[in-house]
Design an enzyme around this catalytic site. Structure first.
Site, PDB file in Angstrom:
ATOM      1  CB  THR A   1       1.002   6.751   3.067  1.00  0.00           C
ATOM      2  OG1 THR A   1       1.224   5.493   2.465  1.00  0.00           O
ATOM      3  CG2 THR A   1      -0.466   7.123   2.984  1.00  0.00           C
TER       4      THR A   1
ATOM      5  CG  LEU B   1      -1.740   1.276   1.438  1.00  0.00           C
ATOM      6  CD1 LEU B   1      -2.763   1.475   0.326  1.00  0.00           C
ATOM      7  CD2 LEU B   1      -2.447   1.238   2.792  1.00  0.00           C
TER       8      LEU B   1
HETATM    9 MG    MG Z   1       5.621   0.372   0.899  1.00  0.00          MG
END
Ligand code: MG
Ligand code: BG6
Length: 213
Positions: free
Chosen positions: A16, A9
């Site tokens: 992020t 992710l």
């Molecule tokens: Mg990563």
């Protein structure tokens, strides 16, 4: 033949990684030291508490277990303040198109993340619906470079490891994929992700025909 794609992710679907870096740096600064973007590479893919341990080592700071937990919570609160401001516009270029292509081709999609915040983030960027399975920091006992997270992802999609391709921006994540017997495509810099089968700079470069190699 590839039956499933497993995605990290943080730093793969969405950037992020920069928010994690900002929040960890704030923690370090409040404890009286700093660390570099180069050192930050080592934090990618590993769990919250493992990250904290490494950072404390860099700063030569010793804390009690209770203090460590308190700082980890503080860091997560700062991080979530940044996450709350996220919008679907922050999904990295080419990701939605590639996931849509996978879906149309009948290839399963799973998330394999060390984060305990993954569902929250997928919700914020409106991408929960793309995933057939989500394995994250809440489900695993062993973090990357252990292959557990991806082996669980393969199983959840009904695929053998050899039928899976993993997309990763972290050295530890590429190692996890390889340890699990999967193909690994690096997302980011080729000079850092040297253990990947190949590296893409981003998903705009990625097409279905590049999966079977
Ligand atoms: Mg990563
Ligand atoms: C990984 C990130 O995906 O998740 C790490 O690459 C992060 O930087 C880890 O520390 C744990 O995330 P969280 O959201 O549970 O603190």
């Amino acid at each position: 033949k590839i039956k499933a794609c497993l995605f990290d992710l943080d730093g793969v679907i969405v950037d992020t990684a920069v928010y994690h870096f900002q929040a960890w740096r704030r923690l370090a600064n409040e404890l009286g030291f700093d660390f570099t973007e180069h050192q930050n590479e080592q934090l990618k893919g590993i769990s919250r508490m493992e990250s904290l341990e490494l950072i404390l080592k860099w700063g030569n700071v010793t804390l009690t277990e209770a203090e460590k937990l308190a700082w980890a919570t503080r860091k997560n609160d700062w991080y979530l303040d940044l996450v709350k401001l996220m919008t679907p516009k922050e999904v990295l270029p080419g990701v939605e198109k590639f996931l849509t292509d996978l879906r149309e081709a009948g290839i399963k999609i799973a998330l394999g993340s060390a984060s305990k915040n993954s569902k929250l983030i997928l919700e914020r960027i409106n991408m929960l619906d793309y995933f057939d399975a989500i394995i994250d920091g809440n489900n695993i006992t062993k973090g990357k470079p252990d292959p557990q997270v991806f082996l669980m992802g393969a199983e959840a999609t009904g695929s053998l490891p050899s039928e899976c391709v993993v997309f990763e921006d972290a050295v530890a994540g590429i190692q996890a994929a390889k340890a699990g017997g999967m193909k690994a495509i690096g997302v980011g810099a080729a000079d850092i992700l040297t253990e990947a089968d190949f590296v893409i700079a981003g998903f705009e470069e990625m097409t279905l025909d590049k999966l079977n190699f």
